[in-house]
Design a protein around this motif. Structure first.
Motif, short mmCIF file in Angstrom:
data_model
loop_
_atom_site.label_atom_id
_atom_site.label_comp_id
_atom_site.label_asym_id
_atom_site.label_seq_id
_atom_site.Cartn_x
_atom_site.Cartn_y
_atom_site.Cartn_z
N ILE A 1 3.57 -11.67 -0.66
CA ILE A 1 3.05 -10.55 0.10
C ILE A 1 2.55 -9.54 -0.92
CG2 ILE A 1 3.53 -8.78 1.83
CD1 ILE A 1 5.93 -10.57 2.69
N PHE A 2 1.26 -9.37 -0.92
CA PHE A 2 0.61 -8.48 -1.87
C PHE A 2 0.74 -7.06 -1.34
CE2 PHE A 2 -3.39 -6.36 -3.11
CZ PHE A 2 -3.35 -6.51 -4.48
N ASP A 3 1.14 -6.14 -2.20
CA ASP A 3 1.12 -4.72 -1.87
C ASP A 3 1.97 -4.42 -0.62
OD1 ASP A 3 0.38 -2.23 -2.67
OD2 ASP A 3 -1.67 -2.33 -1.94
N LEU A 4 3.26 -4.48 -0.81
CA LEU A 4 4.19 -4.25 0.30
C LEU A 4 3.99 -2.86 0.89
CD1 LEU A 4 7.39 -5.83 -1.26
CD2 LEU A 4 6.14 -6.71 0.71
N GLU A 5 4.33 -2.76 2.17
CA GLU A 5 4.16 -1.51 2.91
C GLU A 5 5.26 -0.51 2.53
OE1 GLU A 5 4.42 -2.04 7.13
OE2 GLU A 5 4.05 0.09 7.56
N VAL A 6 4.86 0.65 2.09
CA VAL A 6 5.80 1.72 1.76
C VAL A 6 5.94 2.58 3.02
CG1 VAL A 6 6.33 3.65 0.23
CG2 VAL A 6 5.05 1.67 -0.63
N VAL A 7 7.06 2.44 3.71
CA VAL A 7 7.17 3.13 5.01
C VAL A 7 7.75 4.52 4.87
CG1 VAL A 7 7.26 1.02 6.39
CG2 VAL A 7 9.38 1.95 5.45
N GLU A 8 8.28 4.84 3.70
CA GLU A 8 8.88 6.17 3.52
C GLU A 8 8.79 6.50 2.03
OE1 GLU A 8 12.94 6.23 4.87
OE2 GLU A 8 13.41 8.07 3.78
N GLY A 9 8.42 7.72 1.71
CA GLY A 9 8.40 8.16 0.32
C GLY A 9 7.28 7.54 -0.49
N GLU A 10 7.44 7.60 -1.79
CA GLU A 10 6.44 7.05 -2.71
C GLU A 10 7.16 6.31 -3.83
OE1 GLU A 10 3.63 9.86 -4.25
OE2 GLU A 10 3.18 10.67 -2.25
N MET B 1 0.84 -1.19 0.00
CA MET B 1 0.00 0.00 0.00
C MET B 1 0.88 1.24 0.00
SD MET B 1 1.00 -0.98 2.99
CE MET B 1 -0.04 -2.39 3.18
N THR B 2 0.28 2.34 -0.32
CA THR B 2 1.10 3.53 -0.48
C THR B 2 1.32 4.29 0.81
OG1 THR B 2 -0.91 4.66 -1.15
CG2 THR B 2 0.52 3.88 -2.90
N LYS B 3 0.56 3.97 1.88
CA LYS B 3 0.86 4.63 3.14
C LYS B 3 1.29 3.61 4.18
CE LYS B 3 -3.79 4.84 5.22
NZ LYS B 3 -4.72 5.63 6.02
N PRO B 4 2.16 4.03 5.10
CA PRO B 4 2.66 3.07 6.09
C PRO B 4 1.65 2.84 7.21
CG PRO B 4 3.68 5.21 6.44
CD PRO B 4 2.80 5.35 5.22
N PHE B 5 1.84 1.76 7.95
CA PHE B 5 1.05 1.53 9.15
C PHE B 5 1.38 2.60 10.18
CE2 PHE B 5 0.62 -2.58 7.17
CZ PHE B 5 -0.67 -2.95 7.51
N PRO B 6 0.43 2.94 11.04
CA PRO B 6 0.70 3.96 12.08
C PRO B 6 1.84 3.50 13.00
CG PRO B 6 -1.65 3.42 11.99
CD PRO B 6 -0.95 2.43 11.12
N ASP B 7 2.57 4.44 13.49
CA ASP B 7 3.68 4.15 14.41
C ASP B 7 3.13 4.09 15.84
OD1 ASP B 7 6.14 3.75 15.47
OD2 ASP B 7 6.75 5.86 15.35
N THR B 8 2.33 3.07 16.10
CA THR B 8 1.68 2.91 17.41
C THR B 8 1.98 1.50 17.92
OG1 THR B 8 -0.34 2.03 16.44
CG2 THR B 8 -0.21 4.43 16.71
N PRO B 9 1.78 1.25 19.22
CA PRO B 9 2.06 -0.09 19.75
C PRO B 9 1.27 -1.20 19.06
CG PRO B 9 1.84 1.48 21.56
CD PRO B 9 1.46 2.22 20.30
#
Lengths: 481, 481
Positions: free
Chosen positions: B24-33, A1-9
């Motif tokens: 793993i479908f749709d890897l997590e983008v943790v920074e940038g685009e 996905m284009t946005k990361p998971f929240p940085d929460t516990p």
């Protein structure tokens, strides 16, 4: 996905989403040997968010259902893990983002999914009547292929399931193969209705009883004995109005009492009688049994709701000490004129994800297998405050007789007892435990001798990855097609 | 399997086998685009032992072939990984244990697999003529389904492949789509024969030239320019007798010279001329090009064989300093009467798994993308001595102009350059790098701007697991079916 998971516990560290589907054939046995007596499959079901939540942080019980299997044969074990294709999962995967919102709150959803099935199939997985069912208490069961773990589809018991929901904790009568279960919020979110069902060994619903509880509440588990059924109504109350205003489905309302509804298994429900007591909370039943007119309900009881994310109605801050669940026996005396039930703490240790030898379910019994935090075993530098041990509790004496310590920087998931043979005595067999290696981003599957939990493991099996489940169940090969 | 992997560096820590198949479908983008210009699939191939070795420890290049794919589309990336169904893998999986023995030594195999294909398909993966081929220099290519990564089977170029082997490092002529390659030990293990092939853009073999080298040796890579082909014969020599006595296939024999065989691409091989120099070792070519009668071979050159597990013939202990490979230019002058070649070190940093902008392959060029160990960037407490950086080397000036530092407790795998557009200048585009998070048991996929390697990554993509490859290649979506 284009946005990361929240940085929460909820999403950090070992809680980070795994999101993996796949298999590892013939897992590495790094210690000991797998007994050939272990011949069958350990199915497990848990919650793992596939996409970052629609609205900021979320609660772990709102994750997508993932089922996994450890198949044991000839001293080998194969692993497979796969997400359940719920309607929610399929829609969100097509969109490559979350569309459904907060836990059990349809008002928080993206308008594009209005009216769609919000079920997540993320709590438990059971085998009954030739079907493998992934369960979430807020929805109907989802049938899973027992070999491939592919999703077959929602299962409504050949249209005999009149409830919109099914508990994730059905009970099984080992003597006759019946499955006993219920739906809560059976007519839709926050509706108070409960409906009880019995299904025979072939999976056909043979009994349906509707029940009108004192108030609408979260009902995660229930009790069944050879002769009685027990419904637990505790003050985690729901409100549609609150959800509409953006609040959570549940709050903890300590002004209300606990109600235990006891009825005969053999009647039509008209004998249902409510026993009352102080506000309490239970997620999981350990076991229940009847002794004549005495009905015993053993479970992990806390003074308040133990999920910190459901707020206190009166604004009290969450108190972890009061939220600690301890193995406790409640007894209802059907001959008594009093409406109260008797409460006795069996063991003072905080615990959860408790299990028994399922062959003795519904009957008078001796042993519980209990995850707990062993503070004595905690080592220097180990900051893990979670459950690091699994003990064998003698419920007759209240003594934690023996326990397995998972090691520093490790915690345990729900254990699974497997008998040494069909004829073995209660508690004589193996205990399967997933150990979280918190500093290694992976897990072990440890096989213990249930008679000697503190002894060397029978086998330690290495997983190169994390695996996550809430509940699971063992299915012997002979039961599978 | 019922026995654990050996407790040796080959299998310990981050080197532990992964053994996973899945997606793993749709890897997590943790920074940038992720730039939408990245439209295609990064295929990778590596070695991962499925079963513990038949005989004690083993060398990593003897692992089972695993292919993986990162498919980029519309700013998303999906991941898939799958083992190649070589005959070896299929037989061993059925037996649930290793049956094949030491690296390229058939004498060490279980008798039950005598005569079976020992190929592991574990080194590189290329797309040519509408086929995706997993390569290992000791065997024929294995065709892989480009979508599912399932194994289609061995590929012999419609029976035109007369060699028993194919290099893992074919070269591609970007102007005409030809694939140039060779087989070494082409008539069987330790046979000295080399055979060179050209295959046209449709994958049809159009040229076959047999070559008789000065001695039988390990030949991992070779050189091709617009006008010439260069065979590298270096003193890592093979011996059937030694293997029969339980020894390794290869030893380092510093008493022998290095031979560079240069021939025209446009002839029949009769013009082949051998140039000689001091003993050297090369695993990987960076690029080669011709300037009239001058043939330049740029590669990572070490003074000795750089795999410590192939012993020195004369018993010298392994010297890591002499095994360090540095970007070096060898030049053969076809007008010279001398049989020597000229050697010039372009940059003194130790490096490996070097790549260029493949559009400029076979031609005079400017940039190399070079994994190396940046000692300056190393931080306190970081014990990682591996390649922690990828630099952009200007081969004209010898200067490492810019570099990406992967961070403490991190190392990098082979990078992949992808042009910003088909028309972009050499080196203008993205560099894809898998970063090993050594303390987190997982990897990141980092997308860098190749013009600004030390700047913030274009995107950082989180893998919840480890992935491992030796080499890989980018295939634009337009090239795929």
């Amino acid at each position: 996905m284009t946005k990361p998971f929240p940085d929460t516990p909820t999403f950090a560290g070992f809680n980070a989403p795994i999101r993996l589907e796949g298999e590892i054939f013939d897992l590495e046995v790094v210690e000991g040997e797998i007994p050939t007596a272990l011949d069958g499959t350990w199915y497990r079901c848990g919650a793992d968010f596939y996409f970052p939540p629609l609205h900021g942080d979320d609660v772990f019980v709102n994750g997508d259902g993932v089922v996994s299997a450890f198949e044991f044969r000839d001293g080998h074990v194969d692993f497979r893990t796969r997400f359940v294709r719920t309607e929610k999962f399929v829609l969100e995967r097509a969109a490559r983002k979350a569309l459904f919102g907060a836990y059990r709150n349809p008002f928080s959803d993206d308008p594009s999914v209005a009216g769609k099935n919000r079920g997540t199939a993320n709590t438990n997985i059971v085998w009954h009547g030739g079907r493998l069912l992934a369960l979430k208490e807020a929805a109907r069961p989802v049938e899973i292929d027992p070999v491939t773990l592919e999703t077959i589809g929602d299962w409504d018991f050949d249209a005999r399931l009149t409830s919109l929901t099914m508990t994730a904790h059905p009970k099984f009568d080992p003597s006759i193969g019946e499955m006993l279960f219920y739906g809560s919020a059976a007519k839709g979110e926050t509706t108070p209705d409960i409906v009880y069902y019995a299904a025979d060994a072939d999976g056909r619903i043979t009994k349906e009883i509707w029940i009108d509880p004192p108030y609408a509440s979260m009902m995660h588990d229930f009790g069944v004995t050879k002769d009685h059924v027990i419904f637990l109504v505790m003050p985690t109350t729901s409100s549609l109005e609150r959800m509409r205003e953006g609040g959570p489905i549940y709050v903890w309302d300590e002004d209300l009492e606990t109600y235990l509804g006891v009825m005969s298994r053999h009647g039509d429900g008209s004998d249902l009688r409510w026993f009352t007591g102080p506000p309490r909370f239970v997620f999981h039943i350990l076991n229940c049994f009847s002794e004549g007119a005495l009905v015993h309900i053993d479970s992990a009881v806390s003074e308040i709701q133990s999920f910190p994310f459901f707020p206190d109605k009166n604004g009290r801050p969450f108190d972890p000490e009061r939220a600690k669940a301890r193995i406790t026996r409640w007894t209802c005396d059907l001959t008594s004129n009093s409406s109260g039930f008797v409460e006795r703490t069996i063991n003072p240790l905080g615990c959860e994800l408790i299990r028994i030898d399922d062959r003795i379910a519904l009957s008078n019994y001796t042993y519980g297998f209990i995850p707990f935090h062993d503070a004595g075993a905690r080592q220097a530098g180990d900051a893990n405050a979670g459950f690091n041990s699994v003990g064998r509790l003698n419920v007759r004496t209240g003594e934690m007789e023996d326990s397995f310590f998972a090691g520093p920087n490790a915690s345990v998931q729900e254990p699974q007892f497997v008998p040494r043979s069909a004829q073995a005595q209660e508690g004589d067999g193996y205990l399967l435990v997933i150990v979280n290696r918190l500093d290694q981003n992976r897990c072990d599957l440890v096989i213990l001798d249930a008679n000697s939990l503190s002894g060397a493991p029978v086998a330690r099996i290495k997983l190169p990855v994390r695996t996550r489940a809430i509940h699971g169940n063992w299915v012997a090969r002979a039961e599978l097609p």
